[in-house]
Design an enzyme around this catalytic site. Sequence first.
Site, short mmCIF file in Angstrom:
data_model
loop_
_atom_site.label_atom_id
_atom_site.label_comp_id
_atom_site.label_asym_id
_atom_site.label_seq_id
_atom_site.Cartn_x
_atom_site.Cartn_y
_atom_site.Cartn_z
N HIS A 53 -42.26 -20.85 6.99
CA HIS A 53 -42.50 -22.22 7.46
C HIS A 53 -42.71 -22.28 8.97
CE1 HIS A 53 -41.02 -23.20 3.48
NE2 HIS A 53 -39.92 -22.53 3.73
N SER A 76 -47.82 -20.01 7.51
CA SER A 76 -46.69 -20.70 6.90
C SER A 76 -46.59 -20.26 5.45
CB SER A 76 -46.88 -22.22 6.98
OG SER A 76 -45.67 -22.84 6.60
N SER A 81 -45.17 -27.48 5.07
CA SER A 81 -43.99 -27.33 5.94
C SER A 81 -44.30 -27.13 7.42
CB SER A 81 -43.14 -26.16 5.45
OG SER A 81 -43.87 -24.95 5.54
N ASP A 128 -40.94 -15.08 3.49
CA ASP A 128 -40.06 -16.15 3.00
C ASP A 128 -40.60 -16.59 1.64
OD1 ASP A 128 -38.61 -18.42 2.43
OD2 ASP A 128 -38.88 -19.36 4.38
N GLU A 187 -36.42 -13.73 3.54
CA GLU A 187 -35.60 -14.85 3.98
C GLU A 187 -34.83 -15.56 2.85
OE1 GLU A 187 -35.07 -16.06 6.98
OE2 GLU A 187 -34.53 -18.16 6.72
N ASN A 212 -31.40 -13.08 3.03
CA ASN A 212 -30.77 -14.23 2.38
C ASN A 212 -29.29 -13.99 2.13
OD1 ASN A 212 -31.00 -16.88 0.88
ND2 ASN A 212 -30.18 -15.57 -0.72
N LYS A 217 -26.38 -16.18 6.47
CA LYS A 217 -27.61 -16.87 6.06
C LYS A 217 -27.30 -17.79 4.88
CE LYS A 217 -31.77 -17.90 4.48
NZ LYS A 217 -31.99 -18.70 3.29
N ASP A 221 -27.27 -21.56 6.04
CA ASP A 221 -28.59 -22.21 5.96
C ASP A 221 -28.74 -22.91 4.60
OD1 ASP A 221 -31.29 -22.11 4.82
OD2 ASP A 221 -31.96 -20.80 6.42
N ASN A 222 -28.56 -22.16 3.51
CA ASN A 222 -28.76 -22.75 2.18
C ASN A 222 -27.80 -23.92 1.96
OD1 ASN A 222 -29.87 -20.18 2.38
ND2 ASN A 222 -29.74 -19.77 0.20
N CYS A 226 -29.09 -27.50 4.02
CA CYS A 226 -29.52 -28.52 3.05
C CYS A 226 -28.64 -29.77 3.16
CB CYS A 226 -29.49 -27.96 1.63
SG CYS A 226 -30.75 -26.70 1.37
N HIS A 332 -37.45 -23.20 -3.75
CA HIS A 332 -38.59 -22.63 -3.02
C HIS A 332 -39.96 -23.02 -3.58
CE1 HIS A 332 -40.33 -20.05 0.00
NE2 HIS A 332 -41.19 -19.64 -0.93
N HIS A 382 -34.29 -27.54 8.19
CA HIS A 382 -32.93 -27.49 8.72
C HIS A 382 -32.93 -27.57 10.25
CE1 HIS A 382 -32.12 -26.30 4.73
NE2 HIS A 382 -31.91 -25.02 4.88
N SER A 390 -29.76 -17.77 10.62
CA SER A 390 -30.68 -17.10 9.69
C SER A 390 -31.61 -16.15 10.44
CB SER A 390 -31.56 -18.13 8.97
OG SER A 390 -30.76 -19.04 8.27
N GLN A 394 -32.78 -12.15 10.71
CA GLN A 394 -34.16 -11.68 10.54
C GLN A 394 -34.54 -10.69 11.64
OE1 GLN A 394 -36.45 -11.67 8.43
NE2 GLN A 394 -36.31 -13.45 7.10
P1 NAI Z 1 -28.45 -19.87 -6.22
O1 NAI Z 1 -28.80 -18.78 -7.16
O2 NAI Z 1 -27.24 -19.76 -5.36
O3 NAI Z 1 -28.35 -21.27 -6.97
C1 NAI Z 1 -29.19 -21.70 -7.99
C2 NAI Z 1 -28.30 -22.32 -9.07
O4 NAI Z 1 -29.11 -22.96 -10.06
C3 NAI Z 1 -27.46 -21.27 -9.81
O5 NAI Z 1 -26.09 -21.61 -9.72
C4 NAI Z 1 -27.97 -21.33 -11.25
O6 NAI Z 1 -26.96 -21.10 -12.20
C5 NAI Z 1 -28.52 -22.75 -11.33
N1 NAI Z 1 -29.54 -22.95 -12.37
C6 NAI Z 1 -30.52 -22.11 -12.78
N2 NAI Z 1 -31.25 -22.66 -13.75
C7 NAI Z 1 -30.75 -23.91 -13.97
C8 NAI Z 1 -31.10 -24.98 -14.84
N3 NAI Z 1 -32.10 -24.89 -15.70
N4 NAI Z 1 -30.35 -26.13 -14.77
C9 NAI Z 1 -29.31 -26.24 -13.91
N5 NAI Z 1 -28.94 -25.24 -13.06
C10 NAI Z 1 -29.65 -24.10 -13.08
O7 NAI Z 1 -29.76 -20.06 -5.27
P2 NAI Z 1 -29.80 -20.85 -3.89
O8 NAI Z 1 -29.56 -19.91 -2.77
O9 NAI Z 1 -29.01 -22.06 -4.02
O10 NAI Z 1 -31.37 -21.19 -3.82
C11 NAI Z 1 -31.97 -22.09 -4.74
C12 NAI Z 1 -33.45 -22.25 -4.38
O11 NAI Z 1 -33.58 -22.87 -3.10
C13 NAI Z 1 -34.23 -20.97 -4.27
O12 NAI Z 1 -35.55 -21.17 -4.72
C14 NAI Z 1 -34.24 -20.68 -2.77
O13 NAI Z 1 -35.28 -19.81 -2.40
C15 NAI Z 1 -34.40 -22.07 -2.24
N6 NAI Z 1 -33.96 -22.36 -0.86
C16 NAI Z 1 -34.50 -23.47 -0.27
C17 NAI Z 1 -34.12 -23.85 1.00
C18 NAI Z 1 -34.72 -25.03 1.62
O14 NAI Z 1 -34.55 -25.23 2.83
N7 NAI Z 1 -35.44 -25.86 0.92
C19 NAI Z 1 -33.12 -23.07 1.77
C20 NAI Z 1 -32.58 -21.94 1.04
C21 NAI Z 1 -32.99 -21.62 -0.23
#
Ligand code: NAI
Length: 461
Positions: A53, A76, A81, A128, A187, A212, A217, A221-222, A226, A332, A382, A390, A394
Site C-alpha cells: 500500500h 501498491s 489504497s 504484502d 507483510e 507478519n 507486527k 498492526d493487525n 485495525c 486482505h 493504520h 511493522s 520489514q
Molecule cells: P487470523 O488467522 O489471525 O484471523 C482470521 C480468523 O478468521 C481466524 O480466527 C479464523 O478462525 C477465522 N475464520 C476463518 N474462516 C472463517 C469463517 N468462514 N467465518 C468466521 N471466521 C472465520 O488472521 P489475521 O491476522 O487476523 O488476518 C485476517 C486478514 O486480514 C488477512 O487477510 C490479513 O492479510 C488481513 N490483514 C489486513 C489488515 C488491514 O489493515 N486491513 C492488517 C493485517 C492483516
Amino acid sequence: MAQDYIVKDIALAAYGRKELDIAETEMPGLMALREEYGKSKPLSGSRIVGSLHMTIQTAVLIETLVALGADVRWASCNIFSTQDHAAAAIAEGGTPVFAIKGQSLEEHWDYLDRSFQFPEGANLILDDGGDATLYVLLGARAEAGEDLGVATSEEEEVIHAQIKKRMEETPGWFTKTRDAIKGVSEETTTGVHRLYDLVKKGQLPFPAINVNDSVTKSKFDNKYGCKESLVDGIRRATDTMMAGKVAVVMGYGDVGKGSAASLRGAGARVKVTEVDPICALQAAMDGFEVVLLEDEVDKADIFITTTGNKDVIRIEHMRAMKDMAIVGNIGHFDNEIQVASLKNHKWTNIKEQVDMIEMPSGNRIILLSEGRLLNLGNATGHPSFVMSASFTNQVLAQIELWTKGEQYKNEVYILPKHLDEKVARLHLGRIGVKLTKLDKDQADYIGVAAEGPFKPEHYRY
Ligand code: NAI
C-alpha cells in the site's frame, strides 16, 4: 532521462512531504534504523521491488530503505489504497513509484510489472499479500511451458494477460528474474499463507521472512492498527452513527480482535462469528456474543469480514439484509464478500469507494471499497506509530536477506526474538514507557538473560 514513475499528480509532492515530516516523528523504529545503519549502508547493491500500500507510512519505509543503501522501485498492492500525495513525494524524491488511488486492475498489474524493471534486474522482494512473488513464480511456470489454466476470476484473467504480454516483450524474463531474487519479506497473514503453501508444494525458489508473525507486527498492526482504522474507514465512508448500532464482525483472529474493539469503542453493539473454538471462546470471554451470521443477517446494521477466507458473506446473506445495511471487508482480498455476484444488481455510486446496491427485494446495501480492505480504501490505513513497528521488522528482514541470504534455505523464517524485542524497545520512548530492569538474581530465577530475550519461543503474548 524519461520520467520513470506513474502518479496521479506530481504537484501533490509538497503536501506529501509535509505529511511525511509529521509521520517521521511518529515512526521511531524506522528513524532509529536510519541512525544505526545510515553510515554503513547494509543494503548497498540491493534492488528491492516493493508491492505494498503506497501510503505516507510506506513512504517513510521506502526512504529508510534508500537511506540504508537500497535501490527501490514501488507499486501498491491494492487498487484503492494509494495516497496520491505520498506517491508524488516519493516520485519527486527520485524513487520510481507506480501507484494511483483508484487505478484499474489492468493498470495495477502493469504497475507491478514496471516496479520490477530495474535496468540490472531486481534482487529482493518486499511483498504484502504475495502478489509480487506470485507474478514472478507464475510467469516462470508459464515460461517453463505450464498451462496456467482457465482464469476463474476477472483478476486472474488480467494477471494471465499481463504475464503473456511480458513473455512476448521479453522472452525468459520471468525465469531470469526468479533466479536473481535472493529472498522475499512478507507483510501480511494472507501472503504468509501463500508462502507456506509454496513450501509445502516444494515451489518456493528463495528464502522468505514472515514479517507478519513477528509479535511486534501481528499483535500490534493487525490488532491495535485495525482498532483505530476500521471505524475511521466506516465513518469517512458513511458518516453513520455507530453508537447503538448492531455490528457483526466475522473472524476473531488478530484483525477481528482489533475490529471488534474498534466498533465497541464507538458504541456499537458487537457480535462475532468464528469457526475456531479457541477464538470463539476468546470472543465470548471478551464479552462479545458469538453468533451465526445466518441468525443475524436480517437484524444487524454493519457487517465486517476479517477472516482472510473466501465467500464469508455470500449473495444469499446480502439479499436478506435490512435496508441500508453497511457491508465491508478489512481482510486482505475482496473475495471474503461475494462481490462478483452483485454485478448484475443496480449499483449507485455515492462517492469514491462507496456504492449503494439494490437487492431484488428493493432493500439496499452500502458496500465499501467494492469489498476490498476498507480501512485503506475508505480511510488512510493504520496510524504511523503502529506501522513503524511493522516496517522496522520489514527493514530488519530485508537486511537479513541481503546480507545473510545464503545462510537460509528456501523456507519461511520468522525473525529471532531478540530482534522482535528490539523493535518493541525502539517504540517505548515515544510514548513514555519506563521499562523495569531485571537484576541478575531475578533473571536467573526465571531462567532468562537480564537483557532478554524474555520469553521462550512458544510463548503466545
Ligand atoms: P487470523 O488467522 O489471525 O484471523 C482470521 C480468523 O478468521 C481466524 O480466527 C479464523 O478462525 C477465522 N475464520 C476463518 N474462516 C472463517 C469463517 N468462514 N467465518 C468466521 N471466521 C472465520 O488472521 P489475521 O491476522 O487476523 O488476518 C485476517 C486478514 O486480514 C488477512 O487477510 C490479513 O492479510 C488481513 N490483514 C489486513 C489488515 C488491514 O489493515 N486491513 C492488517 C493485517 C492483516
